[in-house]
Scaffold this motif. Structure first.
Motif, PDB file in Angstrom:
ATOM      1  N   LYS A 167      41.401  63.748  35.562  1.00 14.09           N
ATOM      2  CA  LYS A 167      40.842  62.767  36.487  1.00 14.09           C
ATOM      3  C   LYS A 167      39.871  63.401  37.496  1.00 14.09           C
ATOM      4  CE  LYS A 167      44.848  63.063  39.467  1.00 14.09           C
ATOM      5  NZ  LYS A 167      46.161  62.558  39.720  1.00 14.09           N
ATOM      6  N   ASN A 168      40.241  64.556  38.034  1.00 17.00           N
ATOM      7  CA  ASN A 168      39.385  65.146  39.057  1.00 17.00           C
ATOM      8  C   ASN A 168      38.021  65.519  38.510  1.00 17.00           C
ATOM      9  OD1 ASN A 168      41.179  65.120  41.263  1.00 17.00           O
ATOM     10  ND2 ASN A 168      42.347  66.714  40.224  1.00 17.00           N
TER      11      ASN A 168
ATOM     12  N   PHE B 160      36.512  64.248  35.822  1.00 13.80           N
ATOM     13  CA  PHE B 160      35.738  63.062  35.501  1.00 13.80           C
ATOM     14  C   PHE B 160      35.128  62.480  36.760  1.00 13.80           C
ATOM     15  CE2 PHE B 160      37.891  62.101  31.281  1.00 13.80           C
ATOM     16  CZ  PHE B 160      36.739  62.349  30.579  1.00 13.80           C
ATOM     17  N   ILE B 161      35.950  62.394  37.782  1.00 12.27           N
ATOM     18  CA  ILE B 161      35.464  61.814  39.029  1.00 12.27           C
ATOM     19  C   ILE B 161      34.334  62.659  39.586  1.00 12.27           C
ATOM     20  CG2 ILE B 161      36.055  61.313  41.418  1.00 12.27           C
ATOM     21  CD1 ILE B 161      38.921  60.725  40.317  1.00 12.27           C
ATOM     22  N   ALA B 162      34.524  63.985  39.539  1.00 10.76           N
ATOM     23  CA  ALA B 162      33.515  64.867  40.094  1.00 10.76           C
ATOM     24  C   ALA B 162      32.204  64.711  39.351  1.00 10.76           C
ATOM     25  CB  ALA B 162      34.005  66.302  40.030  1.00 10.76           C
ATOM     26  N   ALA B 163      32.271  64.715  38.022  1.00 12.95           N
ATOM     27  CA  ALA B 163      31.046  64.638  37.231  1.00 12.95           C
ATOM     28  C   ALA B 163      30.382  63.279  37.420  1.00 12.95           C
ATOM     29  CB  ALA B 163      31.360  64.887  35.767  1.00 12.95           C
TER      30      ALA B 163
ATOM     31  N   LEU C 225      28.717  63.070  40.778  1.00 10.31           N
ATOM     32  CA  LEU C 225      27.417  63.729  40.868  1.00 10.31           C
ATOM     33  C   LEU C 225      26.318  62.817  40.344  1.00 10.31           C
ATOM     34  CD1 LEU C 225      27.970  67.405  39.692  1.00 10.31           C
ATOM     35  CD2 LEU C 225      27.441  66.584  41.972  1.00 10.31           C
TER      36      LEU C 225
ATOM     37  N   LEU D 277      31.357  53.644  31.747  1.00 10.69           N
ATOM     38  CA  LEU D 277      32.555  53.172  32.440  1.00 10.69           C
ATOM     39  C   LEU D 277      32.808  54.019  33.691  1.00 10.69           C
ATOM     40  CD1 LEU D 277      34.861  51.074  31.750  1.00 10.69           C
ATOM     41  CD2 LEU D 277      36.164  53.036  30.948  1.00 10.69           C
ATOM     42  N   ASN D 278      32.682  55.348  33.509  1.00  9.69           N
ATOM     43  CA  ASN D 278      32.901  56.263  34.626  1.00  9.69           C
ATOM     44  C   ASN D 278      31.834  56.116  35.694  1.00  9.69           C
ATOM     45  OD1 ASN D 278      35.202  58.299  34.288  1.00  9.69           O
ATOM     46  ND2 ASN D 278      34.337  58.183  32.245  1.00  9.69           N
TER      47      ASN D 278
ATOM     48  N   GLY E 117      32.141  52.780  37.514  1.00 12.52           N
ATOM     49  CA  GLY E 117      33.343  52.780  38.332  1.00 12.52           C
ATOM     50  C   GLY E 117      33.169  53.576  39.605  1.00 12.52           C
ATOM     51  N   ARG E 118      32.481  54.723  39.469  1.00  8.03           N
ATOM     52  CA  ARG E 118      32.278  55.570  40.628  1.00  8.03           C
ATOM     53  C   ARG E 118      31.246  54.977  41.594  1.00  8.03           C
ATOM     54  NH1 ARG E 118      34.797  58.651  44.035  1.00  8.03           N
ATOM     55  NH2 ARG E 118      33.577  60.380  44.840  1.00  8.03           N
TER      56      ARG E 118
ATOM     57  N   ARG F 256      30.571  51.828  42.084  1.00  4.08           N
ATOM     58  CA  ARG F 256      31.148  50.697  42.816  1.00  4.08           C
ATOM     59  C   ARG F 256      32.127  51.189  43.875  1.00  4.08           C
ATOM     60  NH1 ARG F 256      27.133  48.954  40.811  1.00  4.08           N
ATOM     61  NH2 ARG F 256      27.077  47.730  38.881  1.00  4.08           N
ATOM     62  N   ARG F 257      32.916  52.199  43.530  1.00  8.77           N
ATOM     63  CA  ARG F 257      33.868  52.707  44.519  1.00  8.77           C
ATOM     64  C   ARG F 257      33.148  53.302  45.724  1.00  8.77           C
ATOM     65  NH1 ARG F 257      39.261  54.379  44.458  1.00  8.77           N
ATOM     66  NH2 ARG F 257      39.508  52.507  43.214  1.00  8.77           N
TER      67      ARG F 257
ATOM     68  N   GLU G 165      26.744  48.194  45.092  1.00  8.23           N
ATOM     69  CA  GLU G 165      27.065  46.941  44.410  1.00  8.23           C
ATOM     70  C   GLU G 165      25.891  46.455  43.565  1.00  8.23           C
ATOM     71  OE1 GLU G 165      30.027  45.458  44.596  1.00  8.23           O
ATOM     72  OE2 GLU G 165      30.889  46.768  46.131  1.00  8.23           O
TER      73      GLU G 165
ATOM     74  N   ARG H 167      37.632  55.923  41.546  1.00 11.25           N
ATOM     75  CA  ARG H 167      36.626  54.993  40.992  1.00 11.25           C
ATOM     76  C   ARG H 167      37.303  53.670  40.645  1.00 11.25           C
ATOM     77  NH1 ARG H 167      36.843  58.806  35.588  1.00 11.25           N
ATOM     78  NH2 ARG H 167      39.053  58.928  35.974  1.00 11.25           N
ATOM     79  N   ASP H 168      36.485  52.630  40.517  1.00 14.22           N
ATOM     80  CA  ASP H 168      36.990  51.318  40.097  1.00 14.22           C
ATOM     81  C   ASP H 168      36.851  51.200  38.589  1.00 14.22           C
ATOM     82  OD1 ASP H 168      37.302  50.753  42.744  1.00 14.22           O
ATOM     83  OD2 ASP H 168      35.416  49.639  42.924  1.00 14.22           O
TER      84      ASP H 168
END
Lengths: 64, 476
Positions: free
Chosen positions: A4-5, A7-10, A13, A35-36, A39-40, A42-43, A47, B456-457
Motif C-alpha cells: 500500500k505505501n 502504491f500510494i507513494a508512486a 508522485l 484506479l490508483n 483515487g489519489r 481525489r483524496r 475534483e 486514496r479513495d
C-alpha cells in the motif's frame, strides 16, 4: 495491501504532477494505474482532473 | 547468514510508512531527484560530443563484465600474482566477520590507533566501524557525506551520496554540536570547516581504509573514482593502506577500465570524468614521493561467489553507479534507509535478499512499480525488474508467501474458470461497491481491504458490469 505505501507513494508522485492544474485529463491504458491515480487525486482534493481509459476516449470522446 | 543479523529489511513496510510521513526527508529527496536525473541525462547526452554511442558503450561494458564473471577465479588469480609482485599483501575474506578480523589483525601488527576511511560500501556490509571501535581503533570517515552520516550515528542512505537524506539545517546543527564552532549554513564555509577537522585526522591516522571501484588484473592495481580528494589522502598519507572490495570488482586490463570509465561517472553524477581517478599500485618504492609503506588487499566474497552460474549472475556486473536508485520512484518516495540494509533502490532490492537471505527481505522484491527506469539507465544492462520478478517467483516456490495470498489466488482461479459463477460474483461485487460509496460517489474506507484506502479513495464502479452495460446498449 502488501504494497500500500509504495502504491500510494508512486500514485502520489504522479498525482502531484497533475494537481497543479496543468492538465485537464489523464488518459492511460492500464486500469490498475488509473484506479490508483484517480483515487489519489481525489483524496488530495482534486475534483476536476478527469481520469480516462483510452477506450473511453475512443468510444465517446471521454464526454460521459 | 551473518549478514542478516544487522539487516532491518524485514521491516520495510513499517519503515516505508514512517519515511513517507517525514517532511524533512521528503524535502531532501524532492530536491535531490531532479539533480540526479538531470546530471546523468546531460552526461549521457554529452557522449555524442565525443562521437560515442551510449548503447555501443553499454554493450562493450557488459562484455567486459561478463568476460570477468565467466572466468572470475582466473582473473582473481592473475590479480593476486600481479598485486603481490608490486609488494602488496592479498587476503581473502568470506564474510563481514572475516573482514573485521583481518583489518583488526593488520592494524595490531602495525600499531594502528586511528584509521582514516574513504568510502567503502563493503565496510558497511561488515559493520567495520563498530568492530574497529570495539578493538580500540578510532575509525574516521573522510568522505564528506560519510563523515556527516558518521557524526549523526547513521548509515548511508545512498551508495554515492550517503547523506542525501539530510537537509542543510540538520547538517549545520550536527557540525555546531560536534565541532563546537559557531553555526554556519553557507555550504562552502561548512565544507571548509569539515576539511579543517578532517585534515588533522589524515595527518595522524596510521591506517587508511578504502574501497576500490575496480581491481586491474594485469597491473595488480586498485582503481579509485572520487570527487573530494579524500580518497587520495587516505590511500597515500597513512603508512598502511587497506583496500576492501568485492571479488567481482576485478577487470582484466587498463583498457577495459578505461571503457568502463566512459560510463561510470556519467551514469553516477553525469561527469565526463570524476575529479580524481586514482590507480593505486603497490607500496612506496625508493624515490617515490608518496604512498603507503604497506598495502593490503582484502578481497571479499560475502555472498557473491554463490551467484556465479546462478539465475542472478547478471547482478554481479553491477559497478555501483547508483543510476538505478536515482531513477526509481520507490527510492525517491522513501529514501535509502527504508530498505533496511547496506544497498538501497533497485540494486538493493535484488542484492539484499541474495546476500542476507530471501526470507529476511520478503518485501524488497516487491518494492517496484515495474516501470523499468532502472533497467533502462543501467550502464551494464542489468535487468533489475526481471531479477526482482525472479525473486518473487522464488518466494512462491520456497513457500515464503503468506497463506492468504496463495489461498486468494487459488480461489480466484477457481471462480475465474467457471464463467457463469464468475459473472454472478462480479455482478454482486459491482453492486456492493456502488452501495459502499458515500455521497461524493467515492469509497473512502474499504471494509474488506482497509489498507487500500489509507491514502486514496476508490472510484466507484457504475453498479453494473461491462457486459451488462454492453447488453443494455445493444438493446437500446
Amino acid at each position: 495491501m502488501k504494497q500500500k505505501n509504495m502504491f500510494i507513494a508512486a500514485a502520489g508522485l504522479i498525482a502531484a504532477a497533475f494537481i497543479a492544474g496543468t492538465v485537464d485529463a489523464v488518459v492511460g491504458g492500464d486500469l490498475g494505474c488509473l484506479l490508483n491515480i484517480e483515487g489519489r487525486l481525489r483524496r488530495r482534493g482534486d475534483e476536476t482532473t478527469r481520469v480516462l481509459h483510452i477506450a473511453e476516449v475512443l468510444a465517446g470522446g471521454g464526454e460521459s | 547468514m551473518s549478514a542478516a543479523k544487522h539487516s532491518q529489511a524485514m521491516h520495510f513496510q513499517a519503515r516505508a510508512g514512517e519515511k513517507v510521513r517525514n517532511p524533512a526527508l521528503q524535502r531532501a529527496l524532492q530536491k535531490a531527484k531532479p539533480l540526479f536525473v538531470g546530471k546523468r541525462a546531460k552526461g549521457i547526452g554529452a557522449l555524442a560530443d565525443d562521437q560515442l554511442e551510449f548503447e555501443q558503450l553499454r554493450s562493450a561494458c557488459v562484455d567486459i563484465r561478463n568476460r570477468v564473471l565467466s572466468d572470475l577465479d582466473v582473473w582473481l588469480d592473475i590479480f593476486e600474482t600481479q598485486a603481490k609482485a608490486t609488494g602488496a599483501e592479498v587476503l581473502w575474506a568470506k564474510d563481514g566477520e572475516e573482514i573485521c578480523d583481518l583489518v583488526i589483525d593488520v592494524a595490531r601488527r602495525h600499531g594502528v590507533t586511528k584509521a582514516a576511511k574513504s568510502k567503502s560500501m563493503l565496510s558497511e556490509e561488515a559493520h567495520l566501524n563498530e568492530a574497529l571501535a570495539a578493538a580500540g581503533i578510532q575509525p574516521v570517515e573522510t568522505d564528506l557525506g560519510e563523515y556527516i552520516v558518521q557524526l549523526a550515528g547513521e548509515t548511508p542512505s545512498h551508495i554515492i551520496a550517503p547523506a542525501v537524506h539530510k537537509t542543510l539545517d540538520e547538517i549545520a546543527d550536527l557540525f555546531t554540536k560536534t565541532h563546537g564552532r559557531p553555526r554556519q549554513t553557507d555550504i562552502p564555509a561548512m565544507t571548509r570547516e569539515a576539511r579543517e577537522v578532517l585534515r588533522q585526522h589524515f595527518l595522524s591516522a596510521e591506517m587508511g581504509i578504502s574501497g576500490a571501484n575496480f581491481l586491474i588484473a594485469e597491473t595488480g592495481s586498485a582503481a579509485l573514482v572520487t570527487n573530494e580528494g579524500n580518497g587520495r589522502m587516505v590511500t597515500t598519507l597513512p603508512k598502511v593502506h587497506v583496500v576492501i572490495t568485492g571479488i567481482e570488482k576485478v577487470v582484466p586490463t587498463l583498457e577495459d577500465f578505461a571503457t568502463l570509465m566512459r560510463l561510470l561517472p556519467r551514469s553516477a553524477t553525469g561527469q565526463t570524468i570524476s575529479n580524481y581517478v586514482s590507480l593505486l599500485t603497490g607500496t612506496r618504492q625508493p624515490g617515490d614521493a608518496e604512498g603507503p609503506e604497506k598495502t593490503v588487499f582484502i578481497l571479499v566474497d560475502n555472498g557473491r561467489a554463490k551467484l556465479l552460474g546462478s539465475a542472478y549472475e547478471e547482478m554481479l556486473r553491477c559497478i555501483r553507479c547508483g543510476a538505478c536508485m536515482n531513477h526509481c520512484p520507490v527510492y525517491f518516495s522513501l529514501g535509502g534507509h527504508a530498505y533496511g540494509w547496506v544497498y538501497p533502490g533497485p540494486m538493493g532490492s535484488v542484492l539484499t535478499p541474495l546476500f542476507t537471505g530471501l526470507e529476511n527481505a520478503l518485501d524488497l522484491p516487491h518494492a517496484s512499480t515495474g516501470c523499468n527506469q532502472c533497467g533502462s539507465v543501467c550502464p551494464v544492462k542489468i535487468p533489475l525488474p526481471k531479477l526482482m520478478h525472479q525473486l518473487r517467483e522464488d518466494q512462491v516456490s520456497g513457500g515464503l508467501r503468506p497463506w492468504s495470498e496463495s489461498f486468494g489466488l487459488k480461489a480466484w482461479a477457481w471462480v475465474a474458470g467457471k464463467p457463469a459463477l464468475y459473472h454472478w460474483v462480479v455482478r454482486r461485487a459491482a453492486r456492493y461497491l456502488k452501495w459502499l460509496a458515500d455521497d461524493s460517489g467515492r469509497i473512502r474506507v474499504l471494509g474488506l481491504a482497509p489498507g487500500w484506502t489509507v491514502g486514496r479513495d476508490l472510484p466507484t464502479p457504475p453498479g453494473k458490469t461491462f457486459q451488462e452495460l454492453y447488453a443494455a446498449r445493444k438493446r437500446a
